[in-house]
Design an enzyme around this catalytic site. Structure first.
Site, PDB file in Angstrom:
ATOM      1  N   CYS A   1       0.830  -1.205   0.000  1.00  0.00           N
ATOM      2  CA  CYS A   1       0.000   0.000   0.000  1.00  0.00           C
ATOM      3  C   CYS A   1       0.869   1.261   0.000  1.00  0.00           C
ATOM      4  CB  CYS A   1      -0.975  -0.027   1.171  1.00  0.00           C
ATOM      5  SG  CYS A   1      -2.313   1.181   1.002  1.00  0.00           S
TER       6      CYS A   1
ATOM      7  N   HIS B   1      -3.449  -5.009  -0.239  1.00  0.00           N
ATOM      8  CA  HIS B   1      -2.968  -5.606   1.010  1.00  0.00           C
ATOM      9  C   HIS B   1      -3.067  -7.130   0.926  1.00  0.00           C
ATOM     10  CE1 HIS B   1      -2.675  -1.975   3.635  1.00  0.00           C
ATOM     11  NE2 HIS B   1      -3.571  -1.487   2.786  1.00  0.00           N
TER      12      HIS B   1
ATOM     13  N   GLU C   1      -1.773  -9.290   2.727  1.00  0.00           N
ATOM     14  CA  GLU C   1      -1.790  -9.912   4.060  1.00  0.00           C
ATOM     15  C   GLU C   1      -3.206 -10.228   4.533  1.00  0.00           C
ATOM     16  OE1 GLU C   1      -1.548  -5.379   4.992  1.00  0.00           O
ATOM     17  OE2 GLU C   1      -0.958  -6.768   3.397  1.00  0.00           O
TER      18      GLU C   1
END
Length: 525
Positions: free
Chosen positions: A375, A497, A499
């Site tokens: 990001c 993102h 994750e």
């Protein structure tokens, strides 16, 4: 639908969310379809505008909802995709009730906590519980009531649970109370805090069917019997949940304690054998170790919880233990980067620490250290490249200052004043270019990832950046989503993102590539 209500007592920070997620996991291991709801008794509509230093990570769901980090744990442990309705806040409940009152939905009634607020809470729990996905509707719904029993903020939610319990058959709800079992200086376990906590639960009109005791050491049979006697539960319904080094071990420990059997018996569910998938993941051993520096704005690890877990997922898949070194973006020294095997720049907002992050990216690029940017880390990788490869010394992001804006605000974000829920949020498709690192990692031409940002690579600067050697290997229409550098051991950054979609059994490809590159370029012993 069967409901498992999880409440907490004595103190906050007990790991109630991990306990709830682990309960869901041991039931999923037995083949049940499980979903989860988190109740947050704060007046905020959602977690989107909350200070992460106070509240921890803002987790983003596929539908763009900004929610409590516990929903990230639910998704990781249960390997499911949740949506906004699965996070119920006081703010959402009160806003909905007030809007209904303004529309005249209550036909002139005096609007009160009981029944209007409690009815709204029950309705929201039931709607979230029955929301299906590609695997069909869930059979079991976990409901974690945030906060501590006795808090003023939690009272309407506990009352709603009490009403639900009276309305449902006895075998359709089980209440599990998570509490602290401290030890005195002599090492003796003290049950008095648990007794008082259960008493507070009773004062709310609820009783615990099972008690999970959080402790540093296993709870002995004598202590279990004492808790059972004073709290009116069976001795086998008192479960020991000791502190373990790996949170993914918690479901294994709860299974050993017989919690799954106790729950299925109470809910009159058919007995099923536990599957081995989760245990195989937990049992994997490490054959190597790497050190990753995360250069960040906040010194609180919970702010970056999903990144920590995604590194752990990738490390476990590659039999590699990942040691994280946390570096303050404003205070670290370049020499601290010399001995790490990889550098990661996480997402964030604001000007604080920006120059330190850019220096870390430059160090990774010039010293051939594997780099992963997420990001804001993606945006700053573009800024660093523009400054030090193209020679645009005033290159910057429109968010952080005047100069040549290689990062510009999204057109749809211009003139947006409200902060809550107004970013580019949630799942968006990304087209992956052939012949790139991104294609090697994802092995697909189109992927879906979660986003949370207001800025993008300036379309007017893309050609110059590409001509200088920066490859944009992932696109969403005109928007740049992934950048990479050919010839570098691993220089990879994403506007999204990754994750948020990483799972213990399915690590995020970007993190797999990063950890793999760190292993190959390993410096630390």
């Amino acid at each position: 639908m069967k409901y498992i209500i999880v409440t907490g007592g004595v103190m906050s920070g007990l790991g109630k969310g991990i306990t709830a997620a682990s309960i869901g996991r041991i039931l999923k291991n037995r083949g049940y379809r499980v979903t989860a709801v988190k109740i947050d008794p704060y007046l905020n509509i959602d977690a989107g505008t909350m200070n992460p230093a106070q509240h921890g990570e803002v987790f983003v769901l596929g539908d763009g909802s900004e929610v409590d980090l516990d929903l990230g744990n639910y998704e990781r442990f249960l390997d499911i995709e949740l949506s906004g309705p699965h996070n119920i806040t006081t703010g959402k409940v009160y806003r909905s009730v007030i809007e209904k009152e303004r529309r005249g939905d209550y036909l002139g009634d005096t609007v009160q906590i009981i029944p209007h607020i409690t009815d709204e809470i029950k309705c929201r729990i039931e709607q979230a519980a029955t929301e299906g996905d590609e695997n069909g509707a869930a059979e079991i719904c976990l409901v974690e009531v945030g906060g501590t029993v006795g808090d003023i903020e939690s009272m309407p939610f506990l009352e709603a649970v009490r009403q639900m319990r009276g309305e449902l058959p006895e075998d359709e709800m089980v209440l599990i109370h998570v509490t602290l079992i401290p030890e005195d200086t002599m090492g003796d376990m003290k049950t008095k805090p648990t007794q008082h906590s259960v008493k507070a639960l009773r004062e709310a009109g609820l009783y615990a069917d099972m008690i999970v005791g959080r402790s540093e050491h296993p709870i002995g049979l004598h202590t279990k019997r004492k808790i059972a006697s004073f709290c009116d539960v069976a001795a086998q319904a008192v479960v020991s949940a000791t502190t373990v080094p790996d949170i993914y071990q918690v479901p294994v420990e709860l299974e050993k304690e017989g919690l799954a059997d106790a729950i299925t018996t109470h809910l009159h569910l058919d007995r099923r054998e536990a599957l081995e998938e989760w245990y195989n993941v937990v049992a994997r051993e490490y054959t190597s170790r790497i050190t990753v520096a995360i250069v960040s704005k906040y010194g609180i690890e919970d702010v970056y919880l999903s990144i920590k877990e995604a590194l752990k997922h990738a490390g476990r898949a590659l039999a590699t233990e990942v040691k994280i070194v946390w570096l303050d973006a404003e205070r670290y020294e370049p020499c601290q980067l010399a001995d790490v095997d990889g550098i990661l720049i996480p997402g964030g907002f604001g000007i604080r620490g920006i120059e330190g992050k850019i220096r870390a990216i430059q160090y990774a690029r010039e010293h051939n250290i594997p780099f992963l940017g997420l990001c804001l880390g993606f945006q700053l990788a573009v800024v660093e490249f523009a400054r030090h490869v193209l020679g645009w010394k005033d290159a910057c992001s429109e968010e952080i200052g005047d100069g040549r804006h290689v990062i510009a605000i999204l057109p749809e974000q211009e003139g947006v004043d409200d902060l809550g829920g107004t970013m580019r949020l949630g799942n968006y498709p990304v087209t992956v270019k052939a012949g790139t690192i991104a294609e090697q990692l994802y092995r697909r031409s189109t992927i879906t990832e979660r986003h949370r940002h207001r800025y993008e690579v300036n379309p007017e600067e893309i050609s110059a950046l590409e001509e200088a050697g920066l490859v944009f290997s992932g696109l969403n229409g005109p928007r740049m989503e992934i950048c990479e550098l050919p010839g570098h051991p691993f220089f990879f950054a994403t506007q999204f993102h990754p994750e948020f979609r990483s799972r213990p059994t399915r690590p995020a490809p970007a993190f797999l590539g990063f950890v793999s590159a760190c292993r190959k370029n390993k410096k630390t012993p």
